[in-house]
Motif scaffolding. Structure first.
Motif, mmCIF file in Angstrom:
data_model
loop_
_atom_site.group_PDB
_atom_site.id
_atom_site.type_symbol
_atom_site.label_atom_id
_atom_site.label_comp_id
_atom_site.label_asym_id
_atom_site.label_seq_id
_atom_site.Cartn_x
_atom_site.Cartn_y
_atom_site.Cartn_z
ATOM 1 N N SER A 207 28.253 -31.323 -4.890
ATOM 2 C CA SER A 207 28.715 -30.558 -3.784
ATOM 3 C C SER A 207 30.346 -30.737 -3.756
ATOM 4 C CB SER A 207 28.402 -31.585 -2.508
ATOM 5 O OG SER A 207 28.804 -32.937 -2.720
ATOM 6 N N SER A 208 30.945 -30.049 -3.104
ATOM 7 C CA SER A 208 32.265 -29.758 -3.161
ATOM 8 C C SER A 208 33.125 -30.982 -2.604
ATOM 9 C CB SER A 208 32.858 -28.475 -2.347
ATOM 10 O OG SER A 208 32.592 -27.203 -3.079
ATOM 11 N N ARG A 209 34.293 -31.330 -2.991
ATOM 12 C CA ARG A 209 34.834 -32.590 -2.560
ATOM 13 C C ARG A 209 36.528 -32.080 -2.837
ATOM 14 N NH1 ARG A 209 33.575 -31.916 -7.357
ATOM 15 N NH2 ARG A 209 34.358 -32.927 -9.196
ATOM 16 N N GLY A 210 37.287 -33.078 -2.033
ATOM 17 C CA GLY A 210 38.641 -32.583 -2.300
ATOM 18 C C GLY A 210 39.257 -31.917 -1.345
ATOM 19 N N THR A 211 40.492 -31.438 -1.409
ATOM 20 C CA THR A 211 41.265 -30.835 -0.758
ATOM 21 C C THR A 211 41.830 -29.568 -1.099
ATOM 22 O OG1 THR A 211 43.442 -31.987 -1.017
ATOM 23 C CG2 THR A 211 42.080 -32.685 0.476
ATOM 24 N N ASN A 212 41.807 -29.260 -2.506
ATOM 25 C CA ASN A 212 42.375 -28.061 -2.900
ATOM 26 C C ASN A 212 41.435 -27.311 -3.880
ATOM 27 O OD1 ASN A 212 42.499 -28.986 -5.621
ATOM 28 N ND2 ASN A 212 44.281 -30.226 -4.993
ATOM 29 N N ASP A 213 41.468 -26.253 -4.369
ATOM 30 C CA ASP A 213 40.584 -25.299 -5.085
ATOM 31 C C ASP A 213 39.981 -26.135 -6.198
ATOM 32 O OD1 ASP A 213 40.643 -23.163 -2.997
ATOM 33 O OD2 ASP A 213 41.977 -21.968 -4.430
ATOM 34 N N VAL A 214 40.793 -26.799 -7.106
ATOM 35 C CA VAL A 214 40.496 -27.465 -8.388
ATOM 36 C C VAL A 214 39.634 -28.677 -7.861
ATOM 37 C CG1 VAL A 214 41.355 -28.798 -10.217
ATOM 38 C CG2 VAL A 214 42.482 -26.763 -9.622
ATOM 39 N N GLU A 215 39.782 -29.295 -6.904
ATOM 40 C CA GLU A 215 38.923 -30.627 -6.387
ATOM 41 C C GLU A 215 37.786 -29.947 -5.994
ATOM 42 O OE1 GLU A 215 41.685 -32.660 -4.036
ATOM 43 O OE2 GLU A 215 42.709 -33.690 -5.690
ATOM 44 N N ARG A 216 37.945 -29.012 -5.373
ATOM 45 C CA ARG A 216 36.359 -28.435 -4.420
ATOM 46 C C ARG A 216 35.510 -27.972 -5.430
ATOM 47 N NH1 ARG A 216 39.996 -27.079 -0.252
ATOM 48 N NH2 ARG A 216 40.048 -24.989 -1.096
ATOM 49 N N LEU A 217 35.827 -27.514 -6.671
ATOM 50 C CA LEU A 217 35.220 -26.759 -7.559
ATOM 51 C C LEU A 217 34.053 -27.397 -7.891
ATOM 52 C CD1 LEU A 217 34.908 -24.064 -9.751
ATOM 53 C CD2 LEU A 217 36.025 -25.702 -11.199
ATOM 54 N N VAL A 218 32.764 -26.771 -7.882
ATOM 55 C CA VAL A 218 31.633 -27.284 -8.292
ATOM 56 C C VAL A 218 30.625 -26.335 -8.761
ATOM 57 C CG1 VAL A 218 30.872 -27.216 -5.857
ATOM 58 C CG2 VAL A 218 29.706 -28.741 -7.641
ATOM 59 N N GLU A 219 30.245 -26.356 -10.145
ATOM 60 C CA GLU A 219 29.128 -25.249 -10.674
ATOM 61 C C GLU A 219 28.429 -26.056 -11.531
ATOM 62 O OE1 GLU A 219 29.653 -22.164 -10.404
ATOM 63 O OE2 GLU A 219 31.663 -21.591 -9.915
ATOM 64 N N LEU A 220 27.226 -25.389 -11.776
ATOM 65 C CA LEU A 220 26.300 -25.837 -12.439
ATOM 66 C C LEU A 220 26.581 -25.286 -14.016
ATOM 67 C CD1 LEU A 220 22.933 -25.689 -10.660
ATOM 68 C CD2 LEU A 220 24.609 -27.625 -10.626
ATOM 69 N N VAL A 221 26.624 -26.037 -14.783
ATOM 70 C CA VAL A 221 26.881 -25.459 -16.311
ATOM 71 C C VAL A 221 25.504 -25.640 -17.268
ATOM 72 C CG1 VAL A 221 29.368 -26.218 -16.232
ATOM 73 C CG2 VAL A 221 27.658 -27.729 -17.110
ATOM 74 N N GLY A 222 25.637 -24.613 -18.191
ATOM 75 C CA GLY A 222 24.604 -24.675 -19.232
ATOM 76 C C GLY A 222 25.042 -25.644 -20.499
ATOM 77 N N ARG A 223 23.953 -26.106 -21.141
ATOM 78 C CA ARG A 223 22.677 -25.791 -21.322
ATOM 79 C C ARG A 223 21.874 -26.892 -20.210
ATOM 80 N NH1 ARG A 223 20.859 -28.120 -27.169
ATOM 81 N NH2 ARG A 223 21.411 -26.058 -27.582
ATOM 82 N N THR A 224 20.642 -26.383 -20.107
ATOM 83 C CA THR A 224 19.723 -27.370 -19.047
ATOM 84 C C THR A 224 18.411 -27.881 -19.975
ATOM 85 O OG1 THR A 224 18.525 -25.336 -18.718
ATOM 86 C CG2 THR A 224 20.192 -25.861 -17.216
ATOM 87 N N SER A 225 17.818 -28.586 -19.047
ATOM 88 C CA SER A 225 16.499 -29.180 -19.844
ATOM 89 C C SER A 225 15.458 -28.892 -19.167
ATOM 90 C CB SER A 225 16.624 -30.819 -20.153
ATOM 91 O OG SER A 225 15.329 -31.153 -20.630
ATOM 92 N N ARG A 226 14.577 -28.313 -19.437
ATOM 93 C CA ARG A 226 13.313 -27.901 -18.699
ATOM 94 C C ARG A 226 11.984 -28.521 -19.429
ATOM 95 N NH1 ARG A 226 9.757 -22.399 -18.412
ATOM 96 N NH2 ARG A 226 8.023 -23.150 -16.926
#
Length: 366
Positions: A207-226
């Protein structure tokens, strides 16, 4: 939509002085590994590269637009294409067709090294396309997903999601699970109907956190494990967690500070943190199994679980084989010193790694 981009780890390594990597000591080869072959692709640099495996075939690309399918048994080319234009993302493949995205925002599909079609895109792309089910799926930096007909290149549908102004300049999550297209949208794993792009389920991992764009950045990154209906992934600098895609629900999440993806099996998943620590979590509940600081302050790739080894590459071109049981060193092998450019893969019983200078190395057990 105007988007700023953030290179995956540059912000987190900034500062007046970079900590010195931990001393590795002498290499004691507990597990015998030999170099079987080498090949070249051309400079990879900072291209978000996914090395694709289909049977014995490894498909990969260089930053300046060379795309090649290599036989993992010999290191020889099966085909090679020169697009003569720089890439922003690659490679997606189903073993027959290969897709890349040009820096000029065009999607290109190749078959046996010949260009079949190209289509303009409305936004930048850093995630390798997904080629599956006779279609090509593209996750763009404006948080849209589009599907294209594999035979003609005709756009079939587009799904747009709102998001923050800042995005990562690295690969996100895009994979097929049965009859569902699984996509990372910000900190959520989302299941889409691949026929029309409609949402089937959403499961949060970060989830997003922080007060600016950098701190709020939240992304899922590859690779994954299935493994079966379980997909485990990392939310950039926030968490690692697993989702049950049959139920469309989050199984667990744990705080974790890393920028690269995860890998594992039915018992455990493994990840490399931004400070060079390598961590193992129990897949069923996320409890921590072990942590090793032996590679501290080395910039590591996402890991590959290979037999009894957890394999990671670092920014000096070393490839480390750690014990899956406790993270103790089993061996390490060298490449060209330019840094490992993508998560290691295995094909035809061969460990394949690619360096930023474009070296391709095949290693096998002694």
């Amino acid at each position: 939509m105007l988007l700023a981009t953030l290179a995956g780890c540059s912000l987190w390594n900034s500062g007046s002085s970079k900590p010195l990597p931990a001393d590795l000591g002498a290499n004691v080869a507990v597990l015998g590994v030999r170099q079987a072959w080498t090949a070249r692709i051309g400079n990879v640099g900072t291209l978000p590269l996914d090395v694709h495996v289909a049977g014995n075939v490894v498909t990969l690309a260089s930053a300046d637009g060379v795309v090649a399918a290599v036989d993992a048994r010999t290191g020889g080319d099966l085909w090679r294409a020169t697009l003569a234009e720089p890439l922003s993302a690659g490679v997606g493949s189903d073993g027959k067709s290969a897709a890349v995205v040009l820096r000029s925002n065009a999607l290109v599909l190749l078959e046996s090294g010949k260009e079949r079609w190209r289509q303009p895109l409305a936004a930048q792309v850093f995630t390798p396309p997904l080629v599956a089910g006779g279609r090509v799926f593209v996750l763009s930096a404006d948080r849209s997903v589009a599907a294209y007909d594999g035979a003609t290149g005709r756009k079939l549908w587009n799904q747009q999601r709102p998001g923050e102004a800042l995005v990562l300049r690295q690969a996100g999550v895009l994979l097929a699970v049965g009859d569902t297209l699984v996509v990372g949208f910000s900190g959520r794993m989302v299941g889409l109907n691949p026929d029309n792009g409609s949402v089937r389920w959403e499961a949060p991992l970060g989830s997003s956190r922080g007060t600016n764009d950098v701190e709020r950045l939240v992304e899922l990154v590859g690779r994954t494990s299935r493994v079966a209906d379980s997909i485990c992934a990392r939310a950039f600098q926030a968490a690692v967690g697993c989702v049950n895609v049959a139920r469309g629900s989050t199984t667990w999440t744990q705080p974790a500070s890393g920028a690269e993806g995860v890998h594992g099996d039915g018992d455990a998943i493994f990840g490399s943190e931004s400070n060079g620590a390598v961590v193992a979590w129990r897949r069923s509940d996320g409890s921590r199994l072990w942590t090793t600081d032996r590679l501290k302050h080395r910039k590591l790739t996402a890991p590959l679980l290979l037999g009894r080894s957890v394999v990671v590459g670092d920014d000096t071109g070393l490839v480390h084989l750690l014990s899956r049981a406790d993270g103790s060193p089993l061996n390490r092998v060298t490449t060209d010193g330019s840094g490992i450019a993508a998560a290691p893969v295995v094909a035809a019983d061969t460990l394949v790694v690619v360096t930023r200078n474009g070296g391709i190395y095949g290693f096998r057990p002694d």
